[in-house]
Structures are given as structure tokens and as C-alpha cells.
Design an enzyme around this catalytic site. Structure first.
Site, PDB file in Angstrom:
ATOM      1  NE  ARG A  13      -2.439  -0.170   3.227  1.00  0.00           N
ATOM      2  CZ  ARG A  13      -3.141  -0.292   4.640  1.00  0.00           C
ATOM      3  NH1 ARG A  13      -3.475  -1.510   5.177  1.00  0.00           N
ATOM      4  NH2 ARG A  13      -2.892   0.500   5.676  1.00  0.00           N
TER       5      ARG A  13
ATOM      6  NE  ARG B 157      -0.380   4.584   8.019  1.00  0.00           N
ATOM      7  CZ  ARG B 157      -0.720   3.403   7.818  1.00  0.00           C
ATOM      8  NH1 ARG B 157       0.524   2.794   7.218  1.00  0.00           N
ATOM      9  NH2 ARG B 157      -1.615   2.642   8.409  1.00  0.00           N
TER      10      ARG B 157
END
Length: 210
Positions: free
Chosen positions: A156, A167
Site C-alpha cells: 500500500r 502515521r
């Protein structure tokens, strides 16, 4: 049993959710998978979410809570569920409470940031069904193919190193406060994530029985 899995991106929430599903026969509600499906299908909600997901940022609460509310109303959630990827903020947790959703236990999977970086750069997901694998820790039987549906396994965009760092930063700032939120409510269970999936699963299932 109504459960929430907390932990940094790549802590193993999705993998452990599958283990709990098989053991307790309840569905895992993964916000990430629902959102990615919406993005792939080009829905109005998917297009809204796309720019946030690709930056590794949080999708707005209004989108998240709307998805969850619809999903938990489905028949397969009647006997319990596992929330994976939501709530991500205290505001989302409060919104779930206001919706009248009762949570029995909240499991916090503790994994060091360095371990997370290694895990995510080796993670692969099925482009068709969303099942999760890892090139070292959880390889598929046939390289590049999903064990469940035979779909192609892909890396991904949000598992790229720079995005992972962003993140993790977002997680520490916005999601970690949930640990204290649920601790105050007497619902928090802390499980140390091990390199072995089986070892982590054993600790987690024991914690749920306690």
C-alpha cells in the site's frame, strides 16, 4: 463481546482481529478496509477520504462515524464485534458512546516504533479482499497471491517509509490519549505485541478471558 483494538499502525490489529473473530465468532469491523473499498469504487465518500488516506492523515470524524453506525446495524454484529481502526480520537470515542454503543473491553497492543517501521515496509495486502500478509512474518502460501481468494498482493502507498513516520506521529498525538480515556472507564487491557503472531494471540485471548 464488543471490543476495540488500539495500537499504532502496523501493531498487528488486523491480524489479531482475525484470530479473535475465529475464536469468538464475531465480525471484525475494519475502518481501513471499508474506506479503501470506497476509494477503489470511487464513491462520494471514497473520494473525500482518498486525499487523507494517501497522506497518512486521519479521515474526518463525520465520515468515520457514519460508516461505523451503518456497519454495526447489520445483523452479523448482533452478538458482538471488534472495532479495528476506530475510534482514533477521543472525540470519536465520545461519539460512539453518544450513539449508545456499549464497549466491553479495549485492548491496547503495545509495539515499539522501530518494530512498526520494519513490519509495515514488508506488509502486503490483497487488492481484492483486503486480507493482510507480511513478506517475512506472515507470507502467503503462493508468493504474491492471497490464500483466501487468490487475489494479487500489493504494497500500500501508506506503507512507504516516509508515510509510516507521519502515521506514527499522528497516532502518538491523536490516538494515544484514548488509552487514558478507556483506562479511566475501567475497560483497558494492555497486551505486549511479540514478533510471533501466535505468542501475541495467546496473550490477547488470555487478557479477554480475565
Amino acid at each position: 463481546m464488543n471490543l476495540i483494538l488500539l495500537g499504532a499502525p502496523g501493531a498487528g490489529k488486523g491480524t489479531q482481529a482475525e484470530v479473535i473473530c475465529d475464536k469468538l465468532h464475531i465480525p471484525a469491523v475494519s475502518t481501513g478496509n471499508i474506506l479503501r473499498a470506497a476509494v477503489k469504487n470511487g464513491t462520494e465518500m471514497g473520494l473525500k477520504a482518498k486525499e487523507f488516506i494517501e497522506k497518512g492523515a486521519l479521515v474526518p470524524d463525520s465520515v468515520i462515524i457514519g460508516i461505523i453506525k451503518e456497519r454495526l446495524a447489520e445483523p452479523d454484529c448482533a452478538n458482538g464485534f471488534i472495532l479495528d481502526g476506530v475510534p482514533r480520537t477521543v472525540a470519536q470515542a465520545e461519539a460512539l458512546e453518544q450513539m449508545g454503543i456499549t464497549i466491553d473491553k479495549v485492548v491496547d497492543l503495545e509495539v515499539a516504533d522501530e518494530t512498526i517501521m520494519h513490519r509495515l515496509t514488508g506488509r502486503r495486502v490483497c487488492a481484492a479482499c483486503g486480507a493482510s500478509y507480511h513478506v517475512e512474518n506472515k507470507p502467503s502460501r503462493v508468493e504474491g497471491k492471497c490464500d483466501r481468494c487468490g487475489g494479487d498482493l500489493v504494497a500500500r502507498k501508506d506503507d512507504q517509509p516516509e508515510t509510516v513516520k507521519d502515521r506514527l506521529k499522528t497516532y502518538h498525538e491523536l490516538t494515544e490519549p484514548l488509552i487514558e480515556f478507556y483506562k479511566e472507564r475501567g475497560k483497558l487491557v494492555v497486551v505486549e505485541g511479540h514478533e510471533s503472531i501466535a505468542d501475541t494471540s495467546e496473550l490477547l485471548l488470555k487478557a479477554l478471558e480475565a
